[in-house]
Design a protein around this motif. Structure first.
Motif, short mmCIF file in Angstrom:
data_model
loop_
_atom_site.label_atom_id
_atom_site.label_comp_id
_atom_site.label_asym_id
_atom_site.label_seq_id
_atom_site.Cartn_x
_atom_site.Cartn_y
_atom_site.Cartn_z
N SER A 67 10.74 33.78 -49.73
CA SER A 67 10.04 32.94 -48.75
C SER A 67 10.57 33.22 -47.34
CB SER A 67 10.22 31.46 -49.09
OG SER A 67 11.57 31.06 -48.84
N THR A 68 9.74 32.89 -46.35
CA THR A 68 10.15 33.08 -44.96
C THR A 68 11.42 32.31 -44.65
OG1 THR A 68 7.84 33.38 -44.29
CG2 THR A 68 9.42 32.84 -42.55
N HIS A 69 11.51 31.10 -45.19
CA HIS A 69 12.70 30.29 -44.94
C HIS A 69 13.94 30.94 -45.55
CE1 HIS A 69 15.14 26.79 -44.11
NE2 HIS A 69 15.45 26.67 -45.40
N ASP A 70 13.79 31.49 -46.77
CA ASP A 70 14.93 32.15 -47.42
C ASP A 70 15.32 33.43 -46.69
OD1 ASP A 70 15.28 30.20 -49.27
OD2 ASP A 70 14.34 31.27 -50.94
N ILE A 71 14.33 34.13 -46.15
CA ILE A 71 14.64 35.34 -45.36
C ILE A 71 15.46 34.96 -44.14
CG2 ILE A 71 13.62 37.10 -43.86
CD1 ILE A 71 11.33 37.34 -45.88
N ASP A 72 15.06 33.88 -43.47
CA ASP A 72 15.82 33.40 -42.31
C ASP A 72 17.25 33.03 -42.73
OD1 ASP A 72 13.65 33.70 -40.67
OD2 ASP A 72 13.06 31.58 -40.74
N THR A 73 17.35 32.34 -43.87
CA THR A 73 18.67 31.91 -44.35
C THR A 73 19.57 33.10 -44.65
OG1 THR A 73 17.72 29.90 -45.34
CG2 THR A 73 19.87 30.60 -46.16
N MET A 74 19.01 34.10 -45.33
CA MET A 74 19.79 35.28 -45.69
C MET A 74 20.24 36.05 -44.45
SD MET A 74 19.95 35.41 -49.06
CE MET A 74 19.95 37.01 -49.80
N CYS A 75 19.34 36.22 -43.51
CA CYS A 75 19.68 36.97 -42.30
C CYS A 75 20.75 36.25 -41.48
CB CYS A 75 18.43 37.22 -41.45
SG CYS A 75 17.32 38.46 -42.16
N ASN A 76 20.67 34.93 -41.44
CA ASN A 76 21.69 34.16 -40.73
C ASN A 76 23.03 34.23 -41.45
OD1 ASN A 76 19.99 33.32 -38.66
ND2 ASN A 76 19.32 31.49 -39.76
#
Length: 298
Positions: A67-76
């Protein structure tokens, strides 16, 4: 695994761990080749990091979803320098994980067959002489010949095509099996796979670890008596130390007491290995340290 750039955040970290687990499951459904190909899939990028768009593109190109939210979380989470980009090496370490003690023991036992002097390296010829290539999934399915399968295996180990005349390090070997382990949930299944591929036995691993602990204990006693080769003194010192934890003064110890005593003697061991001592020296469920010390110095 790196901490979030703004400091430890258990909720954030738990989400990352769940996302990594889900990603491993997706890769696992694609088979071991997909798992083992993750690292090489980054090779063509030529960069140490990627932004969110690039990470999303990498996921899509490998048939993976997040998910977009998980992608953001992983990148952070895997942003190690604060520039907002996912660090590839940190991400790879996170998704791969580490082998637990049981899995690591059998993997090291397999490598030791080709590196009996424990140099940390072995030539590919020595390694492959011990490898049962017929057990590779591709060979069993008939999609690869044994000769082709050997080259595929070595390529996966080292990550380059020209590996037939090179050395393989212990770290490379462990790294390979760490990746492979991602797709295998059961420890029993993993151990059986390594045993079959390399003709090693977990029972031998346990015996080796037992003998190593014995050497540590005896080395501790030897050092404490200042290297004097007097086995009577060494045996008495070991027995006295064990007796210190015998609260009932009956010449025997329960498992927790034995593990505390051996820790005092510079030998921290798992319950699995401690059980081997009990299997050999226990009487009515308690370890008889008189029997043990007599046996060790006989």
């Amino acid at each position: 695994m790196p901490q979030h750039m703004f400091g430890p955040d258990p909720v954030h970290e738990n989400r990352v761990l769940r996302s990594l687990k889900a990603l491993r499951m997706q890769l696992g459904h694609k088979g071991s080749s997909a798992i083992l190909g993750v690292r090489s899939s980054f090779a063509h990028l030529g960069d140490a990091s990627m932004d969110k768009v690039e990470f999303d593109r990498w996921l899509s190109s490998n048939g993976l979803h997040m998910s977009t939210h998980d992608i953001d979380t992983m990148c952070n989470y895997f942003d190690v320098d604060g520039h907002g980009h996912l660090n590839i090496e940190a991400f790879l370490t996170g998704i791969r994980g580490d082998l637990n003690d049981r899995r690591m023991s059998i993997v090291l036992k397999a490598f030791a067959k080709a590196d009996p002097e424990d140099t940390g390296f072995c030539h590919t010829t020595d390694l492959m002489a011990n490898f049962n290539v017929a057990m590779m999934p591709e060979v069993r399915k008939g999609t690869l010949s044994e000769e082709s399968a050997k080259e595929v295996f070595l390529h996966r180990l080292e990550g380059t095509a020209d590996v037939l005349e090179s050395n393989i390090s212990k770290e490379q070997f462990v790294d390979y099996y760490s990746w492979l382990a991602c797709s295998i949930i059961s420890d029993d299944t993993f151990v059986d796979l390594v045993e079959t591929a390399w003709s090693v036995s977990e029972a031998d691993v346990d015996e080796d670890r037992f003998n190593m602990c014995v050497q540590v204990l005896m080395g501790w006693a030897d050092e404490k008596v200042k290297g004097v080769t007097d086995e009577v003194k060494q045996k008495q010192l070991m027995r006295t130390t064990l007796q210190h934890f015998d609260l009932e003064n009956k010449g025997s110890l329960f498992m927790p007491q034995f593990m505390q005593a051996t820790h005092r003697m510079s030998c921290s061991m798992s319950e699995e290995i401690a059980q081997l001592f009990f299997d050999k020296f226990a009487v009515e469920g308690k370890l008889d340290y008189y029997v043990m010390t007599e046996a060790l110095y006989s």
